[in-house]
Scaffold this active site. Structure first.
Site, short mmCIF file in Angstrom:
data_model
loop_
_atom_site.label_atom_id
_atom_site.label_comp_id
_atom_site.label_asym_id
_atom_site.label_seq_id
_atom_site.Cartn_x
_atom_site.Cartn_y
_atom_site.Cartn_z
N SER A 651 0.81 -1.21 0.00
CA SER A 651 0.00 0.00 0.00
C SER A 651 0.84 1.27 0.00
CB SER A 651 -0.94 0.00 1.21
OG SER A 651 -0.20 0.01 2.41
N LYS A 694 -6.16 4.56 8.17
CA LYS A 694 -5.03 5.33 7.64
C LYS A 694 -5.40 6.81 7.50
CE LYS A 694 -3.01 1.41 5.20
NZ LYS A 694 -2.73 0.77 3.90
#
Length: 806
Positions: A651, A694
C-alpha cells in the site's frame, strides 16, 4: 487523464437511513428465525448431517466471532432430538482371560440398572452365603461327614493296631506320623533291652514288624483315599449349599434380563464363578468393611462398568469436548497404587468423548485438537477403523512396562464436526492426505453480507433478537442505525455488514451499560457512540504515544510546506483486535547509476515480500514509462524513516513512486498531503486495506497541530466504497478544513502533490516542459548523457590512448 476527485462529506460515511428500519425501537421488531447471511454454510451443514455414508464428517470454518459454535449446536441439537437415544456400553469381566475385558451392548438405560443390580447381588451374597454356612443344617451335614470320616479312620487303624499287638508289636501315633515298636510282657522294649535279645528273637520281631508295616502302609493309603473322599464330599456339600443360596439370589435377576442374551450369558458366568469361588471370596471379611475400604476388591469381577449411560437422553448425544486430549477423546485405563505396585481391572476403564458421542455428534475445536499431542492421530484412527480401542499412551510409546488391560473395541458410529479457521483447513488439506477422506464436507461461514435495504432490515431484526436473548434494554431506531453503521465499519466496507456477531453483541452490552449509567429505559445513539469511543480509548494508548512523539518532533512528520524527495505515507498497526493508522515519512535519493533501485527495508530484512513486490512493480512502471528509448542511468534508494520494525504490504508503493519521481526531477512535494495506495506496472491505483484507519491517523496528527484547511489524504478511487470515517473527520471535510482525494492513477496523485500537470507524451516519445513527466524525462536524459560521457571519455593528448602519465 481524469481530473483528481475530491470527495464530499457524504461519500466519507455510508449512513444508515433510520426510515428504512421500519420501527421506533427493537421492541417493534420480530425475532430473526434463520441465521443471517449464512445460507451457504447452513446448506453444507444440513447436507453433512443428513448424509450417512462413511467419511462425511464436517469441517466448519470461518474466523472467530461469527457464531459458528452457536449455529452448529442449534442445528445439531434439532437433528439429534429426532433420533432415538443410542445404546448403553458397558465393560464386564472376562472370566477366561481377565486382561481382556468384554463389551456389553445394552438398550439405553439398561446399563445403570444392571450395574446397580450386580452391586446389590454382591452385597446380598455377602450376607446370605455366610449365613447359609452358619446354619444348623449345614453344621449337622458337615458334622456327619466328619463323624463318618473319623469312624472310617478308626476302623482302619484299629485293625492295624489289633494285628500288631497279636504279633507283639505296638502301633504308636507321633507328631511325625505312625511308628512301630516291639512289645514284651506288655511293655515296649527300648534299644538296650532289644540288644539283649537273642538273634532268633530279633529276627522274629523284625519279620513281624515288616509285616505290620505293610499292613500299616495299606491302611495309610486307604486313609488317604478316605480323606480325599471326605474332602470331596465337603466340597460337594459346600457347592450344594452355595448353589442353592446363589440360585435363590439369581432368580429375580435372570427373570428381569431374560430377553437380553448377552446379559443372560454374563449372569450364567457369574453364577458359575460364584459357585466355584464362593467361600474363598465371600467368606473372607464383612461386606461393608471390604467394599468401602478399597476400590479393587475381589468382588469387582462380578460388577458392571457402565462406560456410557444414555438412560436419561432425549435423543442422540451432542457432545462438545473443550479439552480434546488423547485420554479425553479415546478414554483411559486408570491404575491404583497399592504397596508400591500399580493395579487395575476393568472397573477402572473410563470412557472418552467419542464414547459419549457414539451414535450422535461430537464437536471439537480443531486448534485445540491439533495442539494436543497424539489426539489428531487417535481421532483419525478411530474414524478409519470405525471402532474405539482404548490403549494407554505408555503402551503405544513403549514408555512403561506396567501390566495393563486390552479391552474389547467398541463399534463407533459418530458424526464429528471440527470447528476452526480456514488456514488450518487448507494446511491440513495440503499436508495431511487423510483429511479429505475423513472430512468430506466443509461448511464455510461468510464474514459479511451485502448492505442492501432488505439485509439492513434483517440486520435490525438480528439486533432485536440478540437484545431480547441477552435481556438488554431495547434500542431505539437511531441506536440500531448506529450499530448497523458500526457493522459496516467492522466489515471495512460501507457496502457490507459484518457478520461477526460476537463483536456486535459486545458493543450492544457496552451500550446497554452506558445507557444504564444514564438511567435510561432505552439505548440511544449517543450510548452506542460512547461505547465505541470508550472501546477505542481503552486500547488507544500506543496510538497516543506515537502521536505524542510526532507532536514533540521525536518522529519527523511534516504536515505543511513542501519538500523534495520526502512524502507522507500512511501505515496501519494491528495490535490484537485493535487497528490504528499513523503517518510515516518516506524518503528517496537519486543519483547517477546503472538503473538499480535499492529498497533499504529489504536490504536490512525489515521489508516483507509484498512490500518488496510493490517496489519492483513501481520500478517496472518507471522503466516502462521513461526507459523506452534510452537506458535508465540512475541509482536510487527508498526507506521508511524512523521505522524500527517490520514493514509489509504494497500500500506504500504509490507514495514510493511519487517520492522517487520527486527525487529524480527535484520536484517539491506537498507535506500537507498524505498518500496511500498500491500501483500496477501501468501506474494505475489499486485498492488497499484499512483505508479508514489510515485516513484517521493522518487527520489526528493534523488536528492536533491545527487544521490549516489545505491538509488531506490521497486514496485510490476504488476505496471510496470502503469509507466509514469517524464523525470528526467527516465534519472537518464538510467544513472544508480537511480533504480526501480519490485518484485512479499515480499521475493524478503527483499532480496533487506538486501542483503541476502530469504531461502527455508526443509522437516522438517526449513529454512537454513544465510537466511532471517532462521534468523526470529531462533529468533521466541528463543522467544518461553523464553515464555515456564517463563510459567513453574524450581522447586528450598522449593520454588519449587510455594510459595515464606518471
Amino acid at each position: 487523464m481524469p481530473a483528481p476527485h475530491e470527495l464530499t462529506a457524504q461519500q466519507l460515511y455510508h449512513a444508515c437511513d433510520v426510515a428504512e428500519l421500519g420501527c421506533d425501537s427493537t421492541s417493534d421488531l420480530p425475532d430473526l428465525e434463520a441465521s443471517l447471511g449464512q445460507e451457504r454454510a447452513l446448506a453444507a451443514l444440513n447436507f453433512g448431517v443428513g448424509i450417512r455414508h462413511e467419511g462425511y464428517n464436517l469441517y466448519v470454518m470461518g474466523s472467530p466471532g461469527l457464531g459458528k459454535h452457536a449455529i452448529v449446536r442449534h442445528l445439531l441439537g434439532q437433528q439429534a432430538a429426532q433420533i432415538e437415544p443410542p445404546s448403553d456400553w458397558c465393560y464386564i469381566n472376562n472370566f477366561r482371560t481377565p486382561h481382556k475385558p468384554r463389551v456389553l451392548h445394552l438398550p439405553a438405560g439398561t446399563g445403570s440398572g444392571l450395574q446397580a443390580d450386580m452391586r446389590a447381588l454382591v452385597r446380598s451374597l455377602l450376607t446370605a452365603l455366610p449365613a447359609a454356612f452358619d446354619s444348623d443344617d449345614y453344621r449337622n451335614a458337615m458334622q456327619a461327614l466328619k463323624d463318618k470320616f473319623k469312624t472310617r479312620e478308626e476302623e482302619l487303624f484299629g485293625s492295624v493296631d489289633s494285628q500288631a499287638r497279636a504279633s507283639g508289636i505296638i502301633l504308636l501315633r507321633t507328631p511325625a506320623g505312625f511308628t512301630l515298636a516291639p512289645l514284651k510282657d506288655g511293655e515296649v522294649l527300648d534299644a538296650e533291652a532289644f540288644d539283649k535279645l537273642s538273634a532268633e528273637e530279633k529276627q522274629q520281631i523284625e519279620e513281624h514288624t515288616e509285616r505290620i508295616r505293610q499292613v500299616l502302609r495299606q491302611a495309610l493309603q486307604q486313609g488317604a483315599a478316605a480323606s480325599r473322599e471326605h474332602d470331596q464330599q465337603v466340597e460337594q456339600l459346600n457347592e450344594a449349599v452355595t448353589r442353592a443360596t446363589v440360585e435363590r439370589q439369581f432368580t429375580d435377576l435372570e427373570a428381569r434380563y431374560s430377553r437380553l442374551a448377552e446379559v443372560t450369558a454374563f449372569l450364567d458366568e457369574v453364577k458359575r464363578d460364584i459357585v466355584e469361588k464362593g467361600l474363598e471370596i465371600f467368606g473372607s471379611e464383612p461386606a461393608e468393611k471390604l467394599l468401602d475400604r478399597q476400590r479393587l476388591t475381589p468382588f469387582n469381577r462380578y460388577f458392571v462398568n457402565v462406560l456410557v449411560d444414555n438412560g436419561g437422553s432425549q435423543g442422540a448425544p451432542l457432545v462438545y469436548e473443550d479439552y480434546p486430549s488423547y485420554q479425553n477423546l479415546i478414554g483411559r485405563i486408570e491404575h491404583q497404587a497399592h504397596m508400591g505396585t500399580l493395579h487395575t481391572d476393568f472397573t477402572l476403564i473410563k470412557g472418552g468423548a467419542l464414547h459419549r458421542a457414539n451414535g450422535g455428534y461430537l464437536l471439537l475445536d480443531v486448534r485445540k485438537l491439533l495442539t494436543t499431542p497424539f489426539a489428531w492421530e487417535a481421532l483419525k484412527r478411530a474414524l478409519q477403523a470405525r471402532e474405539l480401542r482404548i490403549q494407554s499412551l505408555e503402551q503405544i510409546l513403549s514408555l512403561a512396562s506396567t501390566i495393563s488391560l486390552e479391552p474389547d473395541p467398541i463399534p463407533l458410529e459418530v458424526k464429528v464436526v471440527l470447528i476452526g479457521d480456514r488456514l488450518l483447513y487448507y494446511l491440513l488439506t495440503q499436508y495431511d492426505p487423510e483429511l479429505p477422506l475423513l472430512f468430506k464436507v466443509e461448511a464455510d461461514f461468510a464474514e459479511d453480507l451485502p448492505r442492501s435495504a432488505d439485509n439492513t432490515r434483517l440486520y435490525a431484526q438480528l439486533i432485536a433478537t440478540l437484545q431480547r436473548r441477552e435481556q438488554l434494554r431495547p434500542l431505539d431506531a437511531p441506536a440500531v442505525a448506529r450499530l448497523i453503521e458500526q457493522a459496516a465499519r467492522e466489515a471495512a466496507d460501507g457496502e457490507k455488514l459484518s457478520l461477526h456477531l460476537q463483536d456486535l453483541l459486545d458493543l450492544m452490552r457496552e451500550a446497554d451499560y452506558w445507557a444504564g449509567q444514564q438511567q435510561r429505559a432505552q439505548v440511544r445513539r449517543e450510548d452506542v457512540e460512547q461505547a465505541v469511543r470508550e472501546r477505542l480509548h481503552r486500547a488507544d494508548q500506543l496510538r497516543e504515544r506515537l502521536l505524542e512523539a510526532a507532536l514533540r518532533d521525536l518522529r519527523h512528520i511534516d504536515t505543511e510546506g513542501q519538500c523534495v524527495a520526502q512524502i507522507n505515507g500512511l501505515a496501519v498497526l494491528q495490535l490484537g483486535a485493535h487497528a490504528f493508522g499513523h503517518p510515516a515519512r518516506i524518503s528517496a535519493t537519486a543519483r547517477l547509476g546503472d538503473g538499480k533501485l535499492i529498497d533499504i527495508e529489504r536490504e536490512v530484512e525489515l521489508g516483507g515480500a509484498l512490500h518488496s513486490k510493490g517496489v519492483l512493480i513501481l520500478s517496472a512502471y518507471l522503466a516502462s514509462r521513461f526507459g523506452g528509448s534510452q537506458p535508465l542511468s540512475f541509482s536510487a534508494s527508498l526507506v521508511f524513516e524512523q521505522s524500527y520494525g517490520g514493514i509489509d504490504g504494497d500500500s506504500a508503493s504509490a507514495a514510493e513512486l511519487c517520492v522517487l519521481q520527486s527525487a529524480l526531477a527535484g520536484l517539491p512535494l506537498r507535506q500537507d498531503l498524505a498518500i496511500t495506495g498500491s500501483v500496477d506496472q501501468h501506474g494505475r491505483m489499486q485498492v488497499i486495506g484499512a483505508v479508514n484507519e489510515k485516513i484517521e491517523g493522518f487527520f489526528d496528527l493534523c488536528a492536533a497541530r491545527g487544521l490549516s484547511g489545505s491538509q488531506g489524504v490521497i486514496i485510490p478511487h476504488g476505496n471510496i466504497k470502503h469509507l466509514m470515517l469517524r464523525r470528526e473527520v467527516v465534519d472537518a471535510v464538510a467544513a472544508g478544513r480537511f480533504h480526501v482525494h480519490a485518484v485512479e492513477h499515480a499521475e493524478q496523485a503527483m499532480a496533487l502533490l506538486t501542483g503541476l500537470p502530469a504531461g502527455d507524451v508526443d509522437a516522438q516519445g517526449r513529454f512537454p516542459a513544465g510537466t511532471i513527466n517532462g521534468a523526470v524525462q529531462r533529468r533521466l536524459r541528463e543522467l544518461s548523457e553523464l553515464r555515456q560521457r564517463y563510459a567513453h571519455p574524450q581522447s586528450d593528448g598522449p593520454a588519449g590512448n587510455g594510459q595515464a602519465d606518471m
